[in-house]
Design a protein around this motif. Structure first.
Motif, PDB file in Angstrom:
ATOM      1  N   HIS A 267      -2.195  -3.970  -3.149  1.00 40.10           N
ATOM      2  CA  HIS A 267      -2.406  -5.320  -3.678  1.00 40.10           C
ATOM      3  C   HIS A 267      -1.086  -5.932  -4.162  1.00 40.10           C
ATOM      4  CE1 HIS A 267      -4.815  -8.605  -5.188  1.00 40.10           C
ATOM      5  NE2 HIS A 267      -4.176  -8.524  -6.349  1.00 40.10           N
ATOM      6  N   ARG A 268      -0.286  -5.124  -4.882  1.00 38.69           N
ATOM      7  CA  ARG A 268       1.007  -5.611  -5.394  1.00 38.69           C
ATOM      8  C   ARG A 268       1.946  -6.026  -4.264  1.00 38.69           C
ATOM      9  NH1 ARG A 268       0.664  -1.203  -9.083  1.00 38.69           N
ATOM     10  NH2 ARG A 268       1.962   0.008  -7.679  1.00 38.69           N
ATOM     11  N   LEU A 269       1.950  -5.262  -3.178  1.00 42.08           N
ATOM     12  CA  LEU A 269       2.879  -5.534  -2.074  1.00 42.08           C
ATOM     13  C   LEU A 269       2.316  -6.511  -1.040  1.00 42.08           C
ATOM     14  CD1 LEU A 269       4.251  -1.935  -1.444  1.00 42.08           C
ATOM     15  CD2 LEU A 269       5.338  -3.792  -2.701  1.00 42.08           C
ATOM     16  N   GLY A 270       1.058  -6.900  -1.162  1.00 39.60           N
ATOM     17  CA  GLY A 270       0.455  -7.834  -0.216  1.00 39.60           C
ATOM     18  C   GLY A 270      -0.070  -7.175   1.042  1.00 39.60           C
ATOM     19  N   ILE A 271      -0.089  -5.869   1.086  1.00 39.15           N
ATOM     20  CA  ILE A 271      -0.584  -5.133   2.262  1.00 39.15           C
ATOM     21  C   ILE A 271      -2.090  -5.315   2.408  1.00 39.15           C
ATOM     22  CG2 ILE A 271      -0.793  -2.838   3.310  1.00 39.15           C
ATOM     23  CD1 ILE A 271       2.070  -3.885   3.206  1.00 39.15           C
ATOM     24  N   GLU A 272      -2.780  -5.384   1.284  1.00 41.47           N
ATOM     25  CA  GLU A 272      -4.235  -5.553   1.297  1.00 41.47           C
ATOM     26  C   GLU A 272      -4.625  -6.832   2.046  1.00 41.47           C
ATOM     27  OE1 GLU A 272      -7.621  -4.815  -2.021  1.00 41.47           O
ATOM     28  OE2 GLU A 272      -6.013  -6.166  -2.581  1.00 41.47           O
TER      29      GLU A 272
ATOM     30  N   ILE B 267     -10.194  10.078  -6.015  1.00 38.02           N
ATOM     31  CA  ILE B 267     -10.555   8.747  -6.498  1.00 38.02           C
ATOM     32  C   ILE B 267      -9.357   8.098  -7.187  1.00 38.02           C
ATOM     33  CG2 ILE B 267     -12.040   7.502  -8.113  1.00 38.02           C
ATOM     34  CD1 ILE B 267     -14.218   9.592  -7.423  1.00 38.02           C
ATOM     35  N   THR B 268      -8.672   8.858  -8.021  1.00 36.82           N
ATOM     36  CA  THR B 268      -7.505   8.329  -8.728  1.00 36.82           C
ATOM     37  C   THR B 268      -6.413   7.926  -7.742  1.00 36.82           C
ATOM     38  OG1 THR B 268      -8.011   9.806 -10.566  1.00 36.82           O
ATOM     39  CG2 THR B 268      -5.812   8.824 -10.532  1.00 36.82           C
ATOM     40  N   ARG B 269      -6.144   8.789  -6.742  1.00 35.54           N
ATOM     41  CA  ARG B 269      -5.109   8.475  -5.758  1.00 35.54           C
ATOM     42  C   ARG B 269      -5.481   7.242  -4.940  1.00 35.54           C
ATOM     43  NH1 ARG B 269      -4.732  14.164  -5.486  1.00 35.54           N
ATOM     44  NH2 ARG B 269      -6.290  14.268  -3.835  1.00 35.54           N
ATOM     45  N   MET B 270      -6.753   7.111  -4.568  1.00 36.38           N
ATOM     46  CA  MET B 270      -7.175   5.951  -3.784  1.00 36.38           C
ATOM     47  C   MET B 270      -7.045   4.662  -4.602  1.00 36.38           C
ATOM     48  SD  MET B 270     -10.305   7.221  -1.335  1.00 36.38           S
ATOM     49  CE  MET B 270     -11.387   7.710  -2.644  1.00 36.38           C
ATOM     50  N   LYS B 271      -7.410   4.708  -5.890  1.00 31.17           N
ATOM     51  CA  LYS B 271      -7.282   3.526  -6.749  1.00 31.17           C
ATOM     52  C   LYS B 271      -5.820   3.130  -6.898  1.00 31.17           C
ATOM     53  CE  LYS B 271     -11.464   4.037  -9.532  1.00 31.17           C
ATOM     54  NZ  LYS B 271     -12.003   4.348 -10.869  1.00 31.17           N
ATOM     55  N   GLU B 272      -4.948   4.114  -7.099  1.00 31.79           N
ATOM     56  CA  GLU B 272      -3.522   3.823  -7.232  1.00 31.79           C
ATOM     57  C   GLU B 272      -2.961   3.226  -5.944  1.00 31.79           C
ATOM     58  OE1 GLU B 272      -1.429   3.861  -9.841  1.00 31.79           O
ATOM     59  OE2 GLU B 272      -3.227   4.247 -11.013  1.00 31.79           O
ATOM     60  N   GLN B 273      -3.411   3.748  -4.801  1.00 29.99           N
ATOM     61  CA  GLN B 273      -2.933   3.218  -3.535  1.00 29.99           C
ATOM     62  C   GLN B 273      -3.437   1.786  -3.321  1.00 29.99           C
ATOM     63  OE1 GLN B 273      -3.891   5.458   0.008  1.00 29.99           O
ATOM     64  NE2 GLN B 273      -2.084   4.669   1.033  1.00 29.99           N
ATOM     65  N   GLN B 274      -4.680   1.502  -3.714  1.00 29.05           N
ATOM     66  CA  GLN B 274      -5.201   0.136  -3.599  1.00 29.05           C
ATOM     67  C   GLN B 274      -4.400  -0.834  -4.462  1.00 29.05           C
ATOM     68  OE1 GLN B 274      -7.071   0.154  -0.649  1.00 29.05           O
ATOM     69  NE2 GLN B 274      -7.613  -1.726  -1.656  1.00 29.05           N
TER      70      GLN B 274
ATOM     71  N   PHE C 185       5.390   0.237   4.438  1.00 34.17           N
ATOM     72  CA  PHE C 185       4.403   0.734   3.472  1.00 34.17           C
ATOM     73  C   PHE C 185       3.888   2.116   3.874  1.00 34.17           C
ATOM     74  CE2 PHE C 185       0.045   1.296   1.999  1.00 34.17           C
ATOM     75  CZ  PHE C 185       0.261   1.222   0.627  1.00 34.17           C
ATOM     76  N   TYR C 186       3.496   2.288   5.136  1.00 34.15           N
ATOM     77  CA  TYR C 186       2.950   3.562   5.602  1.00 34.15           C
ATOM     78  C   TYR C 186       4.081   4.481   6.018  1.00 34.15           C
ATOM     79  CZ  TYR C 186      -1.674   1.543   5.395  1.00 34.15           C
ATOM     80  OH  TYR C 186      -2.838   0.967   4.958  1.00 34.15           O
TER      81      TYR C 186
END
Length: 145
Positions: free
Chosen positions: A94-99, A83-90, A133-134
Protein backbone atom coordinates in the motif's frame (compact mmCIF):
# COMPACT_ATOMS: atom_id res chain seq x y z
CA UNK A 1 28.40 -30.21 -0.58
CA UNK A 2 26.49 -29.38 -3.75
CA UNK A 3 25.95 -32.46 -5.97
CA UNK A 4 25.53 -30.53 -9.24
CA UNK A 5 21.79 -31.19 -9.34
CA UNK A 6 19.24 -28.42 -9.75
CA UNK A 7 15.71 -29.27 -10.90
CA UNK A 8 12.68 -27.05 -11.48
CA UNK A 9 9.14 -27.45 -12.77
CA UNK A 10 8.64 -23.73 -13.32
CA UNK A 11 7.22 -23.11 -9.84
CA UNK A 12 9.49 -24.92 -7.40
CA UNK A 13 13.19 -25.61 -7.30
CA UNK A 14 15.00 -28.65 -5.91
CA UNK A 15 18.77 -28.67 -5.26
CA UNK A 16 20.77 -31.78 -4.35
CA UNK A 17 23.20 -31.56 -1.45
CA UNK A 18 25.09 -34.18 0.58
CA UNK A 19 26.93 -34.17 3.89
CA UNK A 20 29.28 -36.50 5.69
CA UNK A 21 27.65 -38.92 8.08
CA UNK A 22 29.10 -38.49 11.55
CA UNK A 23 29.56 -41.52 13.75
CA UNK A 24 26.97 -41.54 16.51
CA UNK A 25 27.70 -42.34 20.15
CA UNK A 26 26.63 -45.76 21.43
CA UNK A 27 23.73 -44.35 23.51
CA UNK A 28 22.09 -43.01 20.34
CA UNK A 29 21.85 -46.55 18.97
CA UNK A 30 19.51 -47.65 21.76
CA UNK A 31 16.05 -48.41 20.42
CA UNK A 32 13.20 -48.75 22.90
CA UNK A 33 9.96 -50.49 22.02
CA UNK A 34 6.63 -50.10 23.79
CA UNK A 35 7.00 -53.65 25.19
CA UNK A 36 10.20 -52.55 27.01
CA UNK A 37 8.15 -50.35 29.36
CA UNK A 38 5.45 -51.29 31.84
CA UNK A 39 2.09 -49.47 31.87
CA UNK A 40 3.06 -47.74 35.13
CA UNK A 41 6.28 -46.44 33.56
CA UNK A 42 4.41 -45.22 30.48
CA UNK A 43 1.80 -43.38 32.58
CA UNK A 44 4.49 -41.93 34.87
CA UNK A 45 6.88 -40.60 32.18
CA UNK A 46 4.69 -40.05 29.11
CA UNK A 47 1.31 -38.67 28.16
CA UNK A 48 0.05 -41.02 25.46
CA UNK A 49 -2.46 -39.59 23.04
CA UNK A 50 -4.07 -40.39 19.71
CA UNK A 51 -3.88 -37.88 16.91
CA UNK A 52 -6.44 -37.41 14.16
CA UNK A 53 -6.02 -34.59 11.64
CA UNK A 54 -9.80 -34.31 11.28
CA UNK A 55 -11.51 -32.40 8.53
CA UNK A 56 -11.71 -28.85 9.90
CA UNK A 57 -8.71 -28.41 12.17
CA UNK A 58 -5.09 -29.12 11.26
CA UNK A 59 -4.53 -30.83 14.61
CA UNK A 60 -6.90 -32.73 16.90
CA UNK A 61 -5.56 -34.80 19.80
CA UNK A 62 -7.51 -37.17 22.04
CA UNK A 63 -5.78 -37.41 25.43
CA UNK A 64 -8.19 -39.86 27.08
CA UNK A 65 -11.52 -39.35 28.82
CA UNK A 66 -12.99 -36.05 27.72
CA UNK A 67 -9.60 -34.35 27.15
CA UNK A 68 -9.59 -33.33 23.47
CA UNK A 69 -7.20 -30.66 22.24
CA UNK A 70 -7.61 -28.79 18.97
CA UNK A 71 -5.57 -26.34 16.99
CA UNK A 72 -7.70 -24.31 14.59
CA UNK A 73 -6.47 -23.19 11.17
CA UNK A 74 -6.36 -19.59 12.45
CA UNK A 75 -4.21 -20.61 15.44
CA UNK A 76 -1.96 -22.72 13.18
CA UNK A 77 -1.27 -19.86 10.74
CA UNK A 78 -0.99 -17.29 13.54
CA UNK A 79 1.55 -19.39 15.44
CA UNK A 80 3.64 -19.70 12.28
CA UNK A 81 3.60 -15.93 11.77
CA UNK A 82 1.90 -16.13 8.35
CA UNK A 83 -0.85 -13.66 9.22
CA UNK A 84 1.57 -11.08 10.61
CA UNK A 85 3.88 -11.37 7.58
CA UNK A 86 0.96 -11.06 5.15
CA UNK A 87 -0.37 -7.95 6.94
CA UNK A 88 3.08 -6.35 6.90
CA UNK A 89 3.47 -7.13 3.21
CA UNK A 90 0.04 -5.62 2.45
CA UNK A 91 1.01 -2.42 4.32
CA UNK A 92 4.29 -2.30 2.39
CA UNK A 93 2.43 -2.79 -0.92
CA UNK A 94 0.00 0.00 0.00
CA UNK A 95 2.82 2.42 0.92
CA UNK A 96 4.65 1.81 -2.37
CA UNK A 97 1.52 1.84 -4.56
CA UNK A 98 1.94 -1.80 -5.63
CA UNK A 99 -1.53 -2.65 -4.33
CA UNK A 100 -3.13 -0.19 -6.77
CA UNK A 101 -0.98 -1.43 -9.68
CA UNK A 102 -1.93 -5.07 -8.99
CA UNK A 103 -5.62 -4.21 -8.62
CA UNK A 104 -5.69 -2.44 -11.98
CA UNK A 105 -3.97 -5.20 -13.99
CA UNK A 106 -6.23 -6.09 -16.94
CA UNK A 107 -7.02 -9.77 -17.34
CA UNK A 108 -4.74 -11.67 -19.74
CA UNK A 109 -7.50 -14.29 -20.17
CA UNK A 110 -9.28 -12.89 -23.18
CA UNK A 111 -10.07 -13.76 -26.79
CA UNK A 112 -9.85 -10.10 -27.78
CA UNK A 113 -6.54 -9.03 -29.30
CA UNK A 114 -7.14 -5.42 -28.21
CA UNK A 115 -7.73 -6.50 -24.61
CA UNK A 116 -4.55 -8.61 -24.62
CA UNK A 117 -2.52 -5.73 -26.10
CA UNK A 118 -3.91 -3.53 -23.30
CA UNK A 119 -2.66 -6.12 -20.78
CA UNK A 120 0.81 -6.27 -22.39
CA UNK A 121 1.05 -2.46 -22.50
CA UNK A 122 0.01 -2.12 -18.84
CA UNK A 123 2.46 -4.80 -17.69
CA UNK A 124 5.28 -3.21 -19.73
CA UNK A 125 4.63 0.17 -18.13
CA UNK A 126 4.70 -1.23 -14.57
CA UNK A 127 7.22 -4.05 -15.03
CA UNK A 128 10.19 -2.27 -13.41
CA UNK A 129 8.12 -1.21 -10.38
CA UNK A 130 6.88 -4.77 -9.88
CA UNK A 131 10.38 -6.24 -10.35
CA UNK A 132 11.76 -3.78 -7.79
CA UNK A 133 9.11 -4.83 -5.27
CA UNK A 134 9.21 -8.60 -5.91
CA UNK A 135 12.86 -9.21 -5.09
CA UNK A 136 14.72 -11.45 -2.64
CA UNK A 137 12.99 -9.87 0.38
CA UNK A 138 9.50 -10.76 -0.85
CA UNK A 139 10.78 -14.19 -1.90
CA UNK A 140 11.90 -14.70 1.72
CA UNK A 141 8.39 -13.83 2.98
CA UNK A 142 6.82 -16.26 0.49
CA UNK A 143 9.26 -18.98 1.55
CA UNK A 144 8.45 -18.45 5.25
CA UNK A 145 4.71 -18.52 4.54
Amino acid sequence: MFLNGLYTDGYTCRALFARKVLLSPAEENIRLELDDLSSEEVNKHFRPCTVDPGRRDPFVSYQGGSDIRRLSSFEYYNMGGNITRMKEQQKHKHRLGIEKIETDIPSPKTASVEQFVLYITYMSQHMNTLFDFYNFETAKVEWLN
